[in-house]
Structures are given as structure tokens and as C-alpha cells.
Write a protein that holds these residues in place. Sequence first.
Motif, PDB file in Angstrom:
ATOM      1  N   LYS A  48      45.894  33.506  40.138  1.00 36.62           N
ATOM      2  CA  LYS A  48      44.807  34.370  39.638  1.00 36.62           C
ATOM      3  C   LYS A  48      45.330  35.461  38.696  1.00 36.62           C
ATOM      4  O   LYS A  48      44.909  36.620  38.736  1.00 36.62           O
ATOM      5  CB  LYS A  48      44.023  35.001  40.795  1.00 36.62           C
ATOM      6  CG  LYS A  48      43.389  33.972  41.722  1.00 36.62           C
ATOM      7  CD  LYS A  48      42.276  34.568  42.530  1.00 36.62           C
ATOM      8  CE  LYS A  48      41.725  33.640  43.582  1.00 36.62           C
ATOM      9  NZ  LYS A  48      41.328  32.318  43.132  1.00 36.62           N
ATOM     10  N   ASP A  52      45.748  41.002  30.705  1.00 35.61           N
ATOM     11  CA  ASP A  52      44.575  41.795  30.282  1.00 35.61           C
ATOM     12  C   ASP A  52      44.468  41.925  28.768  1.00 35.61           C
ATOM     13  O   ASP A  52      43.371  42.064  28.225  1.00 35.61           O
ATOM     14  CB  ASP A  52      44.662  43.226  30.854  1.00 35.61           C
ATOM     15  CG  ASP A  52      44.335  43.264  32.334  1.00 35.61           C
ATOM     16  OD1 ASP A  52      44.116  42.180  32.921  1.00 35.61           O
ATOM     17  OD2 ASP A  52      44.307  44.377  32.902  1.00 35.61           O
ATOM     18  N   GLU A  88      37.911  27.143  38.880  1.00 33.68           N
ATOM     19  CA  GLU A  88      38.625  28.367  39.288  1.00 33.68           C
ATOM     20  C   GLU A  88      38.997  29.187  38.064  1.00 33.68           C
ATOM     21  O   GLU A  88      39.032  30.408  38.111  1.00 33.68           O
ATOM     22  CB  GLU A  88      39.868  28.026  40.125  1.00 33.68           C
ATOM     23  CG  GLU A  88      39.554  27.457  41.493  1.00 33.68           C
ATOM     24  CD  GLU A  88      38.588  28.326  42.292  1.00 33.68           C
ATOM     25  OE1 GLU A  88      38.710  29.562  42.245  1.00 33.68           O
ATOM     26  OE2 GLU A  88      37.683  27.759  42.945  1.00 33.68           O
ATOM     27  N   ASN A  91      35.942  31.046  37.127  1.00 31.24           N
ATOM     28  CA  ASN A  91      35.737  32.122  38.104  1.00 31.24           C
ATOM     29  C   ASN A  91      36.667  33.300  37.818  1.00 31.24           C
ATOM     30  O   ASN A  91      36.280  34.461  37.928  1.00 31.24           O
ATOM     31  CB  ASN A  91      36.001  31.617  39.535  1.00 31.24           C
ATOM     32  CG  ASN A  91      34.942  30.626  39.984  1.00 31.24           C
ATOM     33  OD1 ASN A  91      33.856  30.554  39.390  1.00 31.24           O
ATOM     34  ND2 ASN A  91      35.244  29.857  41.012  1.00 31.24           N
ATOM     35  N   LEU A  92      37.911  32.951  37.439  1.00 28.65           N
ATOM     36  CA  LEU A  92      38.891  33.991  37.125  1.00 28.65           C
ATOM     37  C   LEU A  92      38.464  34.795  35.887  1.00 28.65           C
ATOM     38  O   LEU A  92      38.561  36.028  35.862  1.00 28.65           O
ATOM     39  CB  LEU A  92      40.247  33.295  36.901  1.00 28.65           C
ATOM     40  CG  LEU A  92      41.468  34.137  36.685  1.00 28.65           C
ATOM     41  CD1 LEU A  92      41.692  35.106  37.839  1.00 28.65           C
ATOM     42  CD2 LEU A  92      42.709  33.215  36.556  1.00 28.65           C
ATOM     43  N   PHE A  94      35.440  35.209  34.890  1.00 31.32           N
ATOM     44  CA  PHE A  94      34.277  36.007  35.280  1.00 31.32           C
ATOM     45  C   PHE A  94      34.727  37.295  35.989  1.00 31.32           C
ATOM     46  O   PHE A  94      34.269  38.393  35.647  1.00 31.32           O
ATOM     47  CB  PHE A  94      33.363  35.175  36.196  1.00 31.32           C
ATOM     48  CG  PHE A  94      32.140  35.917  36.654  1.00 31.32           C
ATOM     49  CD1 PHE A  94      31.102  36.194  35.770  1.00 31.32           C
ATOM     50  CD2 PHE A  94      32.035  36.355  37.965  1.00 31.32           C
ATOM     51  CE1 PHE A  94      29.975  36.880  36.179  1.00 31.32           C
ATOM     52  CE2 PHE A  94      30.909  37.050  38.386  1.00 31.32           C
ATOM     53  CZ  PHE A  94      29.883  37.307  37.503  1.00 31.32           C
ATOM     54  N   SER A  95      35.668  37.158  36.940  1.00 31.03           N
ATOM     55  CA  SER A  95      36.138  38.351  37.673  1.00 31.03           C
ATOM     56  C   SER A  95      36.770  39.348  36.711  1.00 31.03           C
ATOM     57  O   SER A  95      36.575  40.555  36.826  1.00 31.03           O
ATOM     58  CB  SER A  95      37.217  38.006  38.699  1.00 31.03           C
ATOM     59  OG  SER A  95      36.845  36.925  39.425  1.00 31.03           O
ATOM     60  N   LYS A  96      37.542  38.815  35.745  1.00 32.81           N
ATOM     61  CA  LYS A  96      38.260  39.700  34.823  1.00 32.81           C
ATOM     62  C   LYS A  96      37.287  40.431  33.890  1.00 32.81           C
ATOM     63  O   LYS A  96      37.426  41.637  33.665  1.00 32.81           O
ATOM     64  CB  LYS A  96      39.255  38.844  34.019  1.00 32.81           C
ATOM     65  CG  LYS A  96      40.397  39.571  33.438  1.00 32.81           C
ATOM     66  CD  LYS A  96      41.086  40.454  34.418  1.00 32.81           C
ATOM     67  CE  LYS A  96      42.508  40.649  34.295  1.00 32.81           C
ATOM     68  NZ  LYS A  96      43.128  41.541  35.252  1.00 32.81           N
ATOM     69  N   LYS A  98      34.260  41.133  34.482  1.00 31.34           N
ATOM     70  CA  LYS A  98      33.549  42.125  35.305  1.00 31.34           C
ATOM     71  C   LYS A  98      34.438  43.344  35.554  1.00 31.34           C
ATOM     72  O   LYS A  98      34.028  44.486  35.345  1.00 31.34           O
ATOM     73  CB  LYS A  98      33.198  41.475  36.646  1.00 31.34           C
ATOM     74  CG  LYS A  98      31.761  41.711  37.057  1.00 31.34           C
ATOM     75  CD  LYS A  98      31.403  40.859  38.230  1.00 31.34           C
ATOM     76  CE  LYS A  98      31.035  41.764  39.379  1.00 31.34           C
ATOM     77  NZ  LYS A  98      30.685  41.002  40.576  1.00 31.34           N
ATOM     78  N   GLU A  99      35.681  43.046  35.957  1.00 37.02           N
ATOM     79  CA  GLU A  99      36.626  44.136  36.280  1.00 37.02           C
ATOM     80  C   GLU A  99      36.875  45.043  35.069  1.00 37.02           C
ATOM     81  O   GLU A  99      36.898  46.259  35.199  1.00 37.02           O
ATOM     82  CB  GLU A  99      37.958  43.497  36.727  1.00 37.02           C
ATOM     83  CG  GLU A  99      39.063  44.466  37.091  1.00 37.02           C
ATOM     84  CD  GLU A  99      40.417  43.725  37.119  1.00 37.02           C
ATOM     85  OE1 GLU A  99      40.494  42.593  37.642  1.00 37.02           O
ATOM     86  OE2 GLU A  99      41.393  44.294  36.569  1.00 37.02           O
ATOM     87  N   ASN A 101      34.885  45.423  32.635  1.00 42.33           N
ATOM     88  CA  ASN A 101      33.600  45.916  32.145  1.00 42.33           C
ATOM     89  C   ASN A 101      33.355  45.553  30.674  1.00 42.33           C
ATOM     90  O   ASN A 101      32.982  46.395  29.860  1.00 42.33           O
ATOM     91  CB  ASN A 101      33.565  47.442  32.344  1.00 42.33           C
ATOM     92  CG  ASN A 101      32.149  47.922  32.524  1.00 42.33           C
ATOM     93  OD1 ASN A 101      31.239  47.091  32.682  1.00 42.33           O
ATOM     94  ND2 ASN A 101      31.948  49.226  32.465  1.00 42.33           N
ATOM     95  N   GLN A 149      27.558  31.662  35.823  1.00 41.58           N
ATOM     96  CA  GLN A 149      27.695  32.975  36.474  1.00 41.58           C
ATOM     97  C   GLN A 149      27.567  34.112  35.467  1.00 41.58           C
ATOM     98  O   GLN A 149      27.144  35.199  35.798  1.00 41.58           O
ATOM     99  CB  GLN A 149      29.098  33.136  37.060  1.00 41.58           C
ATOM    100  CG  GLN A 149      29.423  32.361  38.264  1.00 41.58           C
ATOM    101  CD  GLN A 149      30.858  32.614  38.662  1.00 41.58           C
ATOM    102  OE1 GLN A 149      31.115  33.444  39.519  1.00 41.58           O
ATOM    103  NE2 GLN A 149      31.799  31.917  38.054  1.00 41.58           N
TER     104      GLN A 149
END
Length: 295
Positions: A48, A52, A88, A91-92, A94-96, A98-99, A101, A149
Amino acid sequence: MSKILITGGTGLIGKLLQQKLEANKHHVVILTRNPKKENHFKWDISSKFIDDKAFQNIDYIIHLAGAGIADKRWTTARKKELIDSRVESANLLFSKVKELNITLKGFISSSGMSYYGAINSENIFTENDSPGNDFISKICIEWEKAANQFKKLNTPVTILRTGIVLSKNGGALKKMNTPLFLSALGNGKQYIPWIHIDDLCNLYIKAVEDVTFTGIFNAVTTEHQTNTSFTKILGSVLKKPITPFNVPGFVLKMLLGELSVILLKGSRVSSKKTATHYSFKYTKLQEALIDVYSK
Ligand SMILES: NC(=O)c1ccc[n+]([C@@H]2O[C@H](COP(=O)([O-])OP(=O)(O)OC[C@H]3O[C@@H](n4cnc5c(N)ncnc54)[C@H](OP(=O)(O)O)[C@@H]3O)[C@@H](O)[C@H]2O)c1
């Protein structure tokens, strides 16, 4: 001009897409497992990890990453890799997003015509049809769910359910241009929905440049070819003889196991919805193949 992050941008489609996006003055960065160039950034899906820096000022993500569906036998471990590398990974992302912003203008994802399942039927599948219920459709269902998502973040999502991509540099044509496969497979009646790689790249570019091009689209051209007719046209363009007998289905099953379904089964897929937004450059297989092999 937009800044676009492409996952799997080192692959067959991604390489040409990068060139074409840059020709249209867009800026491209790539997420890859093995960064080799200045615009490459590393990610590792199993741990994961994503660098950045890949996300700095990006407007769009184009999600192409995925282990090759037809590259290896579908063992349990390979099946997991086929899904994880697409799902996956999304999903990764998406999380990034979101994190960090990040407000994206769009998330654009590949999917496959196999969404409709590996089946032989006379149906012409449209984007509104239900998915199949085999492993190959499961990959696409989960891939699309993961892409969708992004709607939760109010990001427009475009999904291209892609047919066999015509390019001489890789993909199905490279595999077909061999003695075993330059022959009709099984009963040869299975359909092969196809798209020229230029048209596919143009659809991705359209998803970046045209805000109305969102939602789900079949990325296949208007013409329908069966395995037999496709193989004959390919042989004539290559000026190579076609094996005078079909390769029996059981031989492919023995050689390839469950993966053989994608060679032995196939339905027609409709391009009607896509054609209301985009005028295909290549609608005749012979012309498309002549172009592919002339470059
Ligand atoms: N070509 C077709 O006919 C066709 C048809 C329908 C759908 N599609 C879909 O379109 C997408 C792009 O296709 P393509 O033909 O360009 O594929 P490709 O040439 O195989 O490239 C896919 C890229 O995905 C990355 N990748 C491979 N295995 C991975 C893994 N296990 N985990 C994470 N990343 C992995 C690789 O990038 P790095 O090595 O740089 O990480 C690779 O360059 C794929 O998802 C494919 O399923 C293709």
C-alpha cells in the motif's frame, strides 16, 4: 492543458496514450512498480505504498494498471493478482486522493468487454446489460466498483469496457501472429470485439477533454467479426496461410486451462452509445490491420 497521472502507463496502451496526450499539450506522470524515467513515480500495491509526489497538481487519473489477463495460467494465486492489480490498486488510489484532499476533474478507468462474461450468444451487449457470472466478468465487476468509488468524492468517472486492442507491438495480435493461433479456434463462431489502438487512445483523450464523456462506454468498433472471419482477414493482411483446420477447444483447454475460455467464447458488443460521442477512425478490420502493420 491538464496534468494526468497514468497507472500502468508503461504498458502497450499507456505508452501510446502518453505520446498522444503530450502531443495535445497535456502533462503526463506515471505510476509504476519500477520507475525508470523522470516522470515515473513508484507504487507498491501489496504494501500500500505510493509516492505522494505523483499526485502534485494532478487533474485526472487514468487507471490502466493490471496484470496481463492472457499472460499466464489462471492459478488461484494468478487470479488474485489479476484482481488485486486492478482493484486493490484503485482502492489505494482512492485512499490517497482522499488523504491528500485532492479534487480530481475525473477518474478514468479501463475495464473489459468481458464484463458481459465469456459466452457465445447472438445478443449484442450494451452498457445497460447485466454482467456475466464467470471469473472474467468478476474481474471487471470489481474493477468498475473500485473505480466508481470516486463518485463519493464527486469526481466524474469514465469507464471504457475495452475489446481486443489492435497493435503490432503487443496484446492479442502479437499472440495471434504465431503458427498455433493463425488458425480458427474451437468452432470459430465466437465473436472478437476489437478496437484500433489509435481509437482507444482517442477515447481516453476524449474523457480528459470532453466533460460530457463520463459514465460507462463500450470501447469496441462498430463491426462484428467472428474468430474465423478475424483470422482469415489477419492471414490475408499478413500474407500468411491460415491452418486449414480449427484448433480443437480441448487442446486449448489442455494447454491453457480455464484461461482458454477467453479464446473459445465471445459475444458481440455494441458500440452504439460510444459512437454517439465519437466517430471511430477504424471500423473495418482489414483497414485497421493494414494500418497497424504499416507503422
Ligand atoms: N490490450 C488489450 O487488448 C486490452 C483489452 C481490454 C482491456 N485492457 C486493459 O487495459 C489495461 C492496459 O492494457 P495494456 O495492454 O496496456 O497492458 P500491459 O501492456 O500489460 O500494461 C499494463 C501495465 O500494468 C502494470 N502491471 C502489470 N502487472 C501488474 C501488477 N501485478 N501489479 C501492478 N501493476 C501491474 C505494468 O506497469 P509497471 O510494470 O510499470 O508497473 C504494465 O505496464 C489493462 O488493465 C488491460 O487489462 C487491455
